[in-house]
Structures are given as structure tokens and as C-alpha cells.
Design an enzyme around this catalytic site. Structure first.
Site, short mmCIF file in Angstrom:
data_model
loop_
_atom_site.label_atom_id
_atom_site.label_comp_id
_atom_site.label_asym_id
_atom_site.label_seq_id
_atom_site.Cartn_x
_atom_site.Cartn_y
_atom_site.Cartn_z
N ASP A 126 -24.40 52.80 11.70
CA ASP A 126 -23.67 53.35 12.84
C ASP A 126 -24.63 54.05 13.81
OD1 ASP A 126 -21.01 53.01 13.33
OD2 ASP A 126 -20.32 54.55 11.93
N LYS A 130 -14.00 44.91 10.72
CA LYS A 130 -15.42 44.93 10.33
C LYS A 130 -15.64 44.03 9.12
CE LYS A 130 -15.98 49.36 12.48
NZ LYS A 130 -15.84 50.81 12.41
N GLN A 167 -15.88 55.30 7.87
CA GLN A 167 -14.99 55.25 9.03
C GLN A 167 -14.55 56.66 9.43
OE1 GLN A 167 -14.19 52.38 10.80
NE2 GLN A 167 -13.27 53.80 12.24
#
Ligand SMILES: NC(=O)c1ccc[n+]([C@@H]2O[C@H](COP(=O)([O-])OP(=O)(O)OC[C@H]3O[C@@H](n4cnc5c(N)ncnc54)[C@H](OP(=O)(O)O)[C@@H]3O)[C@@H](O)[C@H]2O)c1
Length: 295
Positions: free
Chosen positions: A121, A54, A98
């Protein structure tokens, strides 16, 4: 029939090119650099790889990127403090914590505390709720990537029978909701199957588009699909190691059997995987535009 391969690698490359241009324009015309902060707690090797990818993609596209690696022993209070600090940092438009977090931490509480405007997200209940009523700011990355694979491959979703195998909050439920909206690139009739479904084949054999996110290798075999189906295989299963110790990956679909009946199919790897990070970048650009009042 041998299926056309839907290459997520190629489609992701196209979208990244478009994003690179948009990011350059934002900088030039508005002096705005979209910023993404990633937070990794602990040293899980797979999570380290994902966060690394990422970060690398952010930098390649010209985003501002911040990475926060916290020890596995981090307390809930300290993690929340970090989230609140990022919520209030104007350089940061998107926050990605994460998952999974170490067992002693409360994932739900952390995700709920991310400012929905920075929830790139798309997992915050505000964003999932907006998706459900057809007014999303951010679509969750993997389902959004699946929709883009279909649209950009010219697959007709309007009026199609879509069958989704799997009802997770991160893939199955959101992709079902995205595709049933009365919108372009959607407007499908959607069925969702899971382990409580009585006769899965009866559903999968009806599908014009079959999306599989079960997390089980060969959950779908050739006898379970009809000629001409379009198959999106979301699964990532580690089924062994090469002589060099690299993981061998397989999807949830018996690719070799199903590709002889399908009209199009995604491979694993190189299908849905590359789209997920790309859509995270897209959401970060959108977050910056929203914050600057450009949308
Ligand atoms: N490429 C990417 O970017 C990406 C992103 C996310 C996930 N993935 C992969 O996609 C897969 C699914 O992930 P997830 O997080 O959605 O999975 P998950 O949370 O494990 O959920 C799996 C779902 O599939 C259902 N299921 C399992 N076996 C089944 C079977 N034989 N028949 C019908 N339904 C079955 C389960 O039903 P119940 O609800 O009844 O238990 C559950 O709803 C995993 O392999 C994951 O690694 C890939």
C-alpha cells in the site's frame, strides 16, 4: 473546448496486460509467483467489496492470493500476530490491511508493524520517507495511479504548474511529493490547497494540472479553472441511489461544467478508481522481484 476523457478503465487495462505478461515470465523463468495477502477486520460492506475486487484481480493476473477475514471483535494483539505471521511467510510478498479498521484497533500501530518490504500500500513511514527523498520502493497506489494517468495520456508534467486540492496522507501529500521530484513524469511546480487555504480559486485558476482529492462533490466548479487545464478528479462521493438501490457516484469536480473548459479530464467512475487496484498489483510484483533479488 470540450475535454478529452482520460479513461482510467482503459489505462488500467493496458497496465494489467503488461503485469500479466511479467507475472507469467516470473513464473516461467524464476519459478516465482508473487503473493498478496489481504486482511479484512469486520464486515463493513464497502471494505468487503474492495477486498473482493483485490482478490479477484490478483487471481485474474496470476498472483497467489490469500484472504484473511477476521471478526470485528478481533483484538489488537491478534491482528498484530496475523501481521507478524504474514511478515514471516515467504509465499507472501505483499500485505494489505484494509482500512478503516474498527474503532477499538490502533491503525497506526498495525501499519507500522507491516514489514516495509511487504508494504504494497506504500503507507509505512519508511516507504513514505523514501518517496520523499526520491528513492521509493513502492509508491502509494492512488497517487501512483494518478501519475500513470498523466504519463500515459501524454500530459507534460515537466515544468507544469500542478495544484493539488487536499492534503491527506493517502492522496494529497504523496501525489504532491511524487510530482515535485526531479524525474521523468514529474518535475512540476506543486501547490497544495486545503481548508486553511485563503483563496483556493486564486491557486486553482493558475493550474496546468489540477488534482482534486477533497471528498466534497462540486468542490471545483468551472469558474475556478482556466481554459485548457488537465483535471484529475480523485473524489468518490455517494450522492444518491438509483431506483434499483445502486449508489450513484460523483467526483469532487463539477464534471459537466469543467469539461467545457478543460483540455482533458477523468470521469467518476472510470477515472482514478480502476488505477488504484492495478497499482497494488504492480507493487506486489515489485515486492516479489525485490524479495528474489531481481531488482
Ligand atoms: N478512487 C480512489 O481510488 C480513491 C482513493 C482514495 C480516496 N478517494 C476519494 O478521494 C477523496 C479524498 O480522499 P482522502 O482520503 O484524500 O480525503 P480526506 O482524508 O477526507 O482529506 C480531504 C482533504 O481535502 C481537504 N478539503 C476538503 N474540502 C475542501 C475544500 N472545499 N477546499 C479545499 N480543500 C478541501 C481537506 O482539508 P483539511 O486537511 O484542511 O481538512 C483534506 O486535506 C474522497 O472522496 C475519497 O473517497 C478515492
Amino acid at each position: 473546448m470540450t475535454a478529452k476523457i482520460i479513461s482510467g478503465t482503459e489505462i488500467a487495462k493496458q497496465i494489467r496486460q503488461e503485469l500479466k505478461q511479467q507475472i507469467a515470465d516470473l513464473k516461467q523463468k524464476h519459478n516465482l509467483v508473487p503473493g498478496l495477502a489481504t486482511v479484512l477486520v469486520g464486515e463493513d460492506p464497502a471494505s468487503q467489496v474492495y477486498v473482493g475486487q483485490k482478490e479477484k484481480t490478483s487471481l485474474e493476473l496470476g498472483l497467489y492470493s490469500e484472504r484473511h477475514d477476521l471478526p470485528a471483535s478481533t483484538s489488537q494483539e491478534d491482528l498484530l500476530k496475523m501481521v507478524h505471521r504474514l511478515n514471516n511467510d515467504p509465499k507472501i510478498h505483499g500485505i494489505l490491511v484494509q482500512l478503516p479498521l474498527p474503532k477499538h484497533l490502533n491503525e497506526t500501530e498495525v501499519l507500522y508493524d507491516i514489514n516495509p518490504r511487504k508494504d504494497v500500500d506504500g503507507f509505512h513511514p519508511v516507504n513514505l520517507g523514501k518517496l520523499m527523498i526520491g528513492e521509493p520502493d513502492y509508491l502509494p497506489c492512488t497517487p501512483h495511479g494518478i501519475q500513470q494517468l498523466l504519463v500515459r495520456s501524454g500530459v507534460q508534467t515537466d515544468g507544469a504548474e500542478v495544484v493539488v486540492v487536499g492534503r491527506s496522507n493517502i492522496v494529497g501529500k504523496p501525489i504532491a511529493n511524487i510530482l515535485l521530484q526531479k524525474k521523468p513524469g514529474a518535475n512540476a511546480t506543486v501547490t497544495v490547497c486545503h481548508t486553511g487555504t485563503r483563496d483556493i480559486s486564486a491557486h486553482t485558476r493558475r493550474a496546468d494540472i489540477l488534482i482534486v482529492a477533497a471528498g466534497r462533490p462540486k468542490a471545483i466548479t468551472a469558474d475556478m479553472v482556466r481554459e485548457g487545464v488537465v483535471v484529475i478528479d480523485v473524489g468518490v462521493n455517494r450522492i444518491g441511489k438509483t431506483a434499483e438501490g445502486k449508489a450513484i457516484l460523483a467526483g469532487d469536480v463539477d464534471f459537466d461544467g469543467v469539461k467545457e473548459k478543460a483540455s482533458a479530464i477523468t470521469p467518476v467512475p472510470g477515472g482514478v478508481g480502476p488505477m488504484t487496484i492495478t497499482m497494488l498489483m504492480l507493487n506486489t510484483v515489485k515486492a516479489a522481484r525485490l524479495a528474489a533479488g531481481l531488482e
